[in-house]
Design an enzyme around this catalytic site. Structure first.
Site, PDB file in Angstrom:
ATOM      1  N   LYS A  13      -8.749  -7.561  -3.064  1.00  0.00           N
ATOM      2  CA  LYS A  13      -9.444  -6.623  -3.966  1.00  0.00           C
ATOM      3  C   LYS A  13      -8.819  -6.631  -5.365  1.00  0.00           C
ATOM      4  O   LYS A  13      -9.528  -6.575  -6.358  1.00  0.00           O
ATOM      5  CB  LYS A  13      -9.385  -5.185  -3.413  1.00  0.00           C
ATOM      6  CG  LYS A  13      -9.977  -4.991  -2.046  1.00  0.00           C
ATOM      7  CD  LYS A  13      -9.975  -3.518  -1.631  1.00  0.00           C
ATOM      8  CE  LYS A  13      -8.609  -2.883  -1.544  1.00  0.00           C
ATOM      9  NZ  LYS A  13      -7.706  -3.464  -0.540  1.00  0.00           N
ATOM     10  N   ARG A  88     -10.182   5.688  -0.175  1.00  0.00           N
ATOM     11  CA  ARG A  88      -9.628   5.281   1.117  1.00  0.00           C
ATOM     12  C   ARG A  88      -9.884   6.286   2.219  1.00  0.00           C
ATOM     13  O   ARG A  88      -9.500   6.049   3.359  1.00  0.00           O
ATOM     14  CB  ARG A  88      -8.130   5.064   0.982  1.00  0.00           C
ATOM     15  CG  ARG A  88      -7.823   3.630   0.626  1.00  0.00           C
ATOM     16  CD  ARG A  88      -6.552   3.595  -0.156  1.00  0.00           C
ATOM     17  NE  ARG A  88      -5.686   2.590   0.353  1.00  0.00           N
ATOM     18  CZ  ARG A  88      -5.106   1.681  -0.436  1.00  0.00           C
ATOM     19  NH1 ARG A  88      -5.351   1.660  -1.708  1.00  0.00           N
ATOM     20  NH2 ARG A  88      -4.304   0.812   0.075  1.00  0.00           N
ATOM     21  N   ARG A 127       3.727 -12.525   0.576  1.00  0.00           N
ATOM     22  CA  ARG A 127       3.411 -12.068  -0.781  1.00  0.00           C
ATOM     23  C   ARG A 127       4.641 -11.510  -1.501  1.00  0.00           C
ATOM     24  O   ARG A 127       5.406 -10.753  -0.920  1.00  0.00           O
ATOM     25  CB  ARG A 127       2.337 -10.967  -0.687  1.00  0.00           C
ATOM     26  CG  ARG A 127       1.994 -10.322  -2.015  1.00  0.00           C
ATOM     27  CD  ARG A 127       0.704  -9.543  -1.942  1.00  0.00           C
ATOM     28  NE  ARG A 127       0.881  -8.184  -1.443  1.00  0.00           N
ATOM     29  CZ  ARG A 127      -0.085  -7.280  -1.427  1.00  0.00           C
ATOM     30  NH1 ARG A 127      -1.296  -7.589  -1.869  1.00  0.00           N
ATOM     31  NH2 ARG A 127       0.129  -6.079  -0.951  1.00  0.00           N
ATOM     32  N   ARG A 158       7.297  -6.030  -1.891  1.00  0.00           N
ATOM     33  CA  ARG A 158       6.950  -4.617  -1.720  1.00  0.00           C
ATOM     34  C   ARG A 158       7.442  -4.127  -0.364  1.00  0.00           C
ATOM     35  O   ARG A 158       7.266  -4.812   0.639  1.00  0.00           O
ATOM     36  CB  ARG A 158       5.424  -4.435  -1.809  1.00  0.00           C
ATOM     37  CG  ARG A 158       4.895  -4.417  -3.217  1.00  0.00           C
ATOM     38  CD  ARG A 158       3.392  -4.441  -3.291  1.00  0.00           C
ATOM     39  NE  ARG A 158       2.709  -3.475  -2.449  1.00  0.00           N
ATOM     40  CZ  ARG A 158       1.384  -3.267  -2.479  1.00  0.00           C
ATOM     41  NH1 ARG A 158       0.630  -3.952  -3.323  1.00  0.00           N
ATOM     42  NH2 ARG A 158       0.821  -2.385  -1.679  1.00  0.00           N
ATOM     43  N   ARG A 169      -0.255   0.050   7.787  1.00  0.00           N
ATOM     44  CA  ARG A 169      -1.342   0.092   6.795  1.00  0.00           C
ATOM     45  C   ARG A 169      -2.663  -0.362   7.411  1.00  0.00           C
ATOM     46  O   ARG A 169      -3.725   0.184   7.089  1.00  0.00           O
ATOM     47  CB  ARG A 169      -0.993  -0.787   5.580  1.00  0.00           C
ATOM     48  CG  ARG A 169       0.076  -0.142   4.703  1.00  0.00           C
ATOM     49  CD  ARG A 169       0.763  -1.160   3.840  1.00  0.00           C
ATOM     50  NE  ARG A 169      -0.046  -1.617   2.733  1.00  0.00           N
ATOM     51  CZ  ARG A 169       0.141  -2.780   2.116  1.00  0.00           C
ATOM     52  NH1 ARG A 169       1.086  -3.613   2.507  1.00  0.00           N
ATOM     53  NH2 ARG A 169      -0.612  -3.109   1.101  1.00  0.00           N
TER      54      ARG A 169
HETATM   55  P1  AMP Z   1      -2.331  -0.646  -2.567  1.00  0.00           P
HETATM   56  O1  AMP Z   1      -1.572  -1.237  -3.693  1.00  0.00           O
HETATM   57  O2  AMP Z   1      -3.767  -0.403  -2.893  1.00  0.00           O
HETATM   58  O3  AMP Z   1      -2.149  -1.419  -1.289  1.00  0.00           O
HETATM   59  O4  AMP Z   1      -1.707   0.811  -2.309  1.00  0.00           O
HETATM   60  C1  AMP Z   1      -0.340   0.951  -1.946  1.00  0.00           C
HETATM   61  C2  AMP Z   1      -0.118   2.319  -1.339  1.00  0.00           C
HETATM   62  O5  AMP Z   1      -0.419   3.338  -2.291  1.00  0.00           O
HETATM   63  C3  AMP Z   1      -0.982   2.649  -0.120  1.00  0.00           C
HETATM   64  O6  AMP Z   1      -0.473   2.108   1.079  1.00  0.00           O
HETATM   65  C4  AMP Z   1      -0.924   4.173  -0.152  1.00  0.00           C
HETATM   66  O7  AMP Z   1       0.329   4.659   0.295  1.00  0.00           O
HETATM   67  C5  AMP Z   1      -1.010   4.465  -1.649  1.00  0.00           C
HETATM   68  N1  AMP Z   1      -2.421   4.585  -2.091  1.00  0.00           N
HETATM   69  C6  AMP Z   1      -3.056   3.802  -3.008  1.00  0.00           C
HETATM   70  N2  AMP Z   1      -4.319   4.197  -3.178  1.00  0.00           N
HETATM   71  C7  AMP Z   1      -4.513   5.241  -2.337  1.00  0.00           C
HETATM   72  C8  AMP Z   1      -5.634   6.080  -2.018  1.00  0.00           C
HETATM   73  N3  AMP Z   1      -6.832   5.921  -2.600  1.00  0.00           N
HETATM   74  N4  AMP Z   1      -5.459   7.068  -1.106  1.00  0.00           N
HETATM   75  C9  AMP Z   1      -4.253   7.273  -0.530  1.00  0.00           C
HETATM   76  N5  AMP Z   1      -3.172   6.523  -0.752  1.00  0.00           N
HETATM   77  C10 AMP Z   1      -3.292   5.503  -1.653  1.00  0.00           C
END
Ligand code: AMP
Length: 218
Positions: A13, A88, A127, A158, A169
């Site tokens: 994404k 989400r 990654r 990360r 996740r």
């Molecule tokens: P991402 O980089 O999109 O994988 O997001 C990393 C982490 O940020 C996720 O595993 C959540 O802990 C938090 N996070 C990001 N976006 C959201 C969202 N829309 N709702 C809740 N937690 C989020």
């Protein structure tokens, strides 16, 4: 155009959202990027979000709604926005709809990145991510330098790309984010599936095609 990108972690994404935002000349908003920058800077938002993020859990809806509303109200979002990982949970989908209604706007399309879990685990376990520009890299080691953003960021692994957090996740995605797919399917029907497996250019073409946009460079 207001585009929502849905899909599990590692589906691409972020990378495709970057391309789409450039193509549409609108900003890409990724709550994950906003939260990671807040954690890095030690802001109150970052302190609140860090533990949940490290575990692979979601941060509370209210926190996300705050980030989402601020981003949507920014002048840079006047012509549209690509929302990457911003929705989400079902309450977040409802919150986005309400926030957009207040602005006299609505989501134009929801792109769902389809990909199988084995491929996700393979991608995420290899990654690294630039700590400055957040660009992902595959096949490069932590500690190497990211040359792409001019800030000479350093590649890090990360915490939530470690195997336990990845499993968490994916579970969170199945439990809390997958219902959002049904919500969009029955609230406006603007949901389009994108096959997210394959070369970046191919996935981009499928995405542009799904939106009825000519391929890049045409
Ligand atoms: P991402 O980089 O999109 O994988 O997001 C990393 C982490 O940020 C996720 O595993 C959540 O802990 C938090 N996070 C990001 N976006 C959201 C969202 N829309 N709702 C809740 N937690 C989020």
């Amino acid at each position: 155009m207001i585009i929502v990108l849905l899909g599990p972690p590692g589906a691409g994404k972020g990378t495709q959202g970057e391309r789409l935002a450039a193509r549409l000349d609108v900003p890409k908003i990724a709550t994950g990027d906003v939260l990671r920058a807040a954690v890095r800077d030690g802001t109150p938002l970052g302190l609140e979000a860090k533990a949940a993020m490290d575990r692979g859990d979601l941060v509370p809806d209210a926190v996300i709604m705050g980030i989402m509303k601020e981003a949507l109200a920014a002048p840079s979002a006047a012509n549209g926005v690509v929302l990457d990982g911003v929705v989400r949970t079902t309450p977040q989908a409802e919150g986005l709809r309400d926030a957009l209604t207040d602005l006299g706007r609505a989501v134009d399309a929801v792109l769902l990145f389809d990909i199988d879990e084995d491929e996700l685990v393979r991608r995420l376990s290899g990654r690294t991510t630039c700590d400055a520009c957040q660009r992902p890299f595959f096949g490069r080691q932590p500690g190497e330098t990211c040359e792409s953003d001019g800030k000479a960021g350093v590649l890090i692994r990360r915490k939530d790309d470690e195997p336990d957090a990845v499993r968490k996740r994916l579970q969170v995605y199945r439990d809390q984010t997958a219902p959002v797919i049904d919500w969009y399917a029955s609230n406006g029907g603007k949901l389009v599936h994108i096959d997210a497996l394959g070369a970046l250019d191919d996935v981009e073409s499928r995405m542009l095609n799904a939106l009825g946009l000519p391929a890049s460079g045409q």
